[in-house]
Design a protein around this motif. Structure first.
Motif, mmCIF file in Angstrom:
data_model
loop_
_atom_site.group_PDB
_atom_site.id
_atom_site.type_symbol
_atom_site.label_atom_id
_atom_site.label_comp_id
_atom_site.label_asym_id
_atom_site.label_seq_id
_atom_site.Cartn_x
_atom_site.Cartn_y
_atom_site.Cartn_z
ATOM 1 N N THR A 5 0.975 -1.138 -0.001
ATOM 2 C CA THR A 5 -0.067 -0.071 0.112
ATOM 3 C C THR A 5 0.876 1.222 -0.118
ATOM 4 O OG1 THR A 5 -1.693 -1.229 1.375
ATOM 5 C CG2 THR A 5 -1.879 1.032 1.252
ATOM 6 N N LYS A 6 0.511 2.138 -0.807
ATOM 7 C CA LYS A 6 1.445 3.225 -0.930
ATOM 8 C C LYS A 6 0.922 4.454 -0.031
ATOM 9 C CE LYS A 6 3.207 6.776 -4.062
ATOM 10 N NZ LYS A 6 3.261 7.195 -5.446
ATOM 11 N N ARG A 7 1.439 4.848 0.767
ATOM 12 C CA ARG A 7 1.126 6.046 1.810
ATOM 13 C C ARG A 7 1.663 7.490 1.318
ATOM 14 N NH1 ARG A 7 3.046 4.149 7.058
ATOM 15 N NH2 ARG A 7 1.179 2.998 7.083
ATOM 16 N N VAL A 8 0.969 8.368 1.899
ATOM 17 C CA VAL A 8 1.467 9.673 1.529
ATOM 18 C C VAL A 8 2.605 9.998 2.216
ATOM 19 C CG1 VAL A 8 -1.083 10.437 1.243
ATOM 20 C CG2 VAL A 8 0.041 10.577 3.288
ATOM 21 N N PRO A 9 3.399 11.005 1.622
ATOM 22 C CA PRO A 9 4.594 11.301 2.511
ATOM 23 C C PRO A 9 4.392 11.929 3.720
ATOM 24 C CG PRO A 9 4.630 12.299 0.183
ATOM 25 C CD PRO A 9 3.253 11.551 0.568
ATOM 26 N N LEU A 10 5.258 11.647 4.572
ATOM 27 C CA LEU A 10 5.206 12.004 5.959
ATOM 28 C C LEU A 10 5.792 13.164 6.208
ATOM 29 C CD1 LEU A 10 5.571 8.460 7.926
ATOM 30 C CD2 LEU A 10 3.711 9.797 7.397
ATOM 31 N N PRO A 11 5.546 14.248 6.861
ATOM 32 C CA PRO A 11 4.451 14.078 8.020
ATOM 33 C C PRO A 11 3.231 14.197 7.387
ATOM 34 C CG PRO A 11 5.315 16.312 7.753
ATOM 35 C CD PRO A 11 6.084 15.501 7.054
ATOM 36 N N VAL A 75 -3.203 12.807 5.342
ATOM 37 C CA VAL A 75 -3.057 14.110 4.266
ATOM 38 C C VAL A 75 -1.791 14.403 4.640
ATOM 39 C CG1 VAL A 75 -3.712 16.275 3.825
ATOM 40 C CG2 VAL A 75 -5.436 14.762 4.173
ATOM 41 N N ASP A 76 -0.684 14.648 3.574
ATOM 42 C CA ASP A 76 0.524 15.100 3.827
ATOM 43 C C ASP A 76 0.504 16.685 3.964
ATOM 44 O OD1 ASP A 76 0.089 15.030 1.064
ATOM 45 O OD2 ASP A 76 2.100 15.590 0.419
ATOM 46 N N VAL A 77 1.441 16.930 5.014
ATOM 47 C CA VAL A 77 1.509 18.466 5.420
ATOM 48 C C VAL A 77 2.828 18.829 5.437
ATOM 49 C CG1 VAL A 77 -0.775 18.272 6.626
ATOM 50 C CG2 VAL A 77 1.401 17.743 7.879
ATOM 51 N N SER A 78 2.870 20.087 5.382
ATOM 52 C CA SER A 78 4.260 20.927 5.833
ATOM 53 C C SER A 78 3.846 21.422 6.950
ATOM 54 C CB SER A 78 4.717 21.825 4.700
ATOM 55 O OG SER A 78 3.794 22.843 4.427
ATOM 56 N N ILE A 79 4.944 21.679 7.859
ATOM 57 C CA ILE A 79 4.574 22.409 8.983
ATOM 58 C C ILE A 79 5.310 23.718 8.829
ATOM 59 C CG2 ILE A 79 5.300 22.474 11.590
ATOM 60 C CD1 ILE A 79 3.545 20.139 10.894
ATOM 61 N N GLU A 80 4.449 24.861 9.194
ATOM 62 C CA GLU A 80 4.406 26.209 8.807
ATOM 63 C C GLU A 80 3.997 26.966 10.049
ATOM 64 O OE1 GLU A 80 2.681 27.440 5.135
ATOM 65 O OE2 GLU A 80 3.424 25.515 4.203
ATOM 66 N N SER A 81 5.072 27.683 10.787
ATOM 67 C CA SER A 81 4.516 28.201 12.025
ATOM 68 C C SER A 81 4.061 27.576 13.100
ATOM 69 C CB SER A 81 3.621 29.728 11.766
ATOM 70 O OG SER A 81 4.103 30.343 10.771
ATOM 71 N N GLY A 82 4.534 26.221 13.121
ATOM 72 C CA GLY A 82 4.270 25.355 14.013
ATOM 73 C C GLY A 82 2.859 24.585 13.842
ATOM 74 N N HIS A 83 2.351 24.907 12.701
ATOM 75 C CA HIS A 83 0.974 24.203 12.484
ATOM 76 C C HIS A 83 0.856 23.338 11.209
ATOM 77 C CE1 HIS A 83 -1.244 26.439 15.420
ATOM 78 N NE2 HIS A 83 -0.512 27.307 15.197
ATOM 79 N N VAL A 85 0.033 22.224 7.446
ATOM 80 C CA VAL A 85 -0.879 22.892 6.289
ATOM 81 C C VAL A 85 -0.668 21.807 5.180
ATOM 82 C CG1 VAL A 85 -0.742 24.748 4.692
ATOM 83 C CG2 VAL A 85 0.077 25.202 7.038
ATOM 84 N N PRO A 86 -1.791 21.434 4.797
ATOM 85 C CA PRO A 86 -1.995 20.343 3.411
ATOM 86 C C PRO A 86 -1.162 20.969 2.515
ATOM 87 C CG PRO A 86 -4.068 20.774 4.833
ATOM 88 C CD PRO A 86 -3.293 21.888 5.440
ATOM 89 N N ARG A 87 -0.479 20.117 1.966
ATOM 90 C CA ARG A 87 0.371 20.429 0.661
ATOM 91 C C ARG A 87 -0.347 20.494 -0.538
ATOM 92 N NH1 ARG A 87 6.164 17.518 1.506
ATOM 93 N NH2 ARG A 87 6.148 17.804 3.912
ATOM 94 N N HIS A 88 -1.555 19.991 -0.710
ATOM 95 C CA HIS A 88 -2.349 19.950 -1.925
ATOM 96 C C HIS A 88 -3.803 20.566 -1.732
ATOM 97 C CE1 HIS A 88 0.049 16.739 -3.485
ATOM 98 N NE2 HIS A 88 -0.134 16.177 -2.357
#
Length: 118
Positions: A5-11, A75-83, A85-88
């Motif tokens: 199973t392919k998983r979304v990138p972490l985080p 949902v893969d996210v980036s961490i921006e200002s400590g929160h 944020v979904p990448r898509h």
């Protein structure tokens, strides 16, 4: 041969829709480490490693079987200002609320940040 199973990138965070009202909800840490659902994206539990992602997926599977949520997925996210944020765009859009009424939904309060302008 076992299928992989392919998983979304972490985080990543776990996003779903509440079965009763359809609102977007997020998995968060509750009392004594139990997972709970919250409509506030700020406390969404961020899976930074495989073990945490598997825990979120197991929680999603149990909640789907219990008919508490629908359309639960990581949902893969980036961490921006400590929160997180979904990448898509699709998931970012789902975390904010209706685009025709910025005074309603999560974008009216302290929800997940919208895409940077520029």
């Amino acid at each position: 041969m076992a299928a992989t199973t392919k998983r979304v990138p972490l985080p990543a965070i776990l996003l779903a829709n509440d079965l009763l009202d359809g609102d977007v909800i997020f998995a968060a840490a509750g009392d004594a480490g139990a997972l709970i659902w919250t409509r506030d994206p700020a406390p969404a539990l961020v899976a930074a490693d495989e073990a945490a992602a598997e825990r979120l997926e197991a929680f999603a599977a149990a909640e789907l079987r219990g008919n508490k949520v629908v359309d639960a997925y990581l949902v893969d996210v980036s961490i921006e200002s400590g929160h997180p944020v979904p990448r898509h765009f699709r998931e970012r859009f789902k975390t904010l609320g209706p685009s025709n009424r910025p005074d309603l939904g999560k974008q009216a309060g302290e929800g997940i940040a919208s895409a940077p302008k520029g």
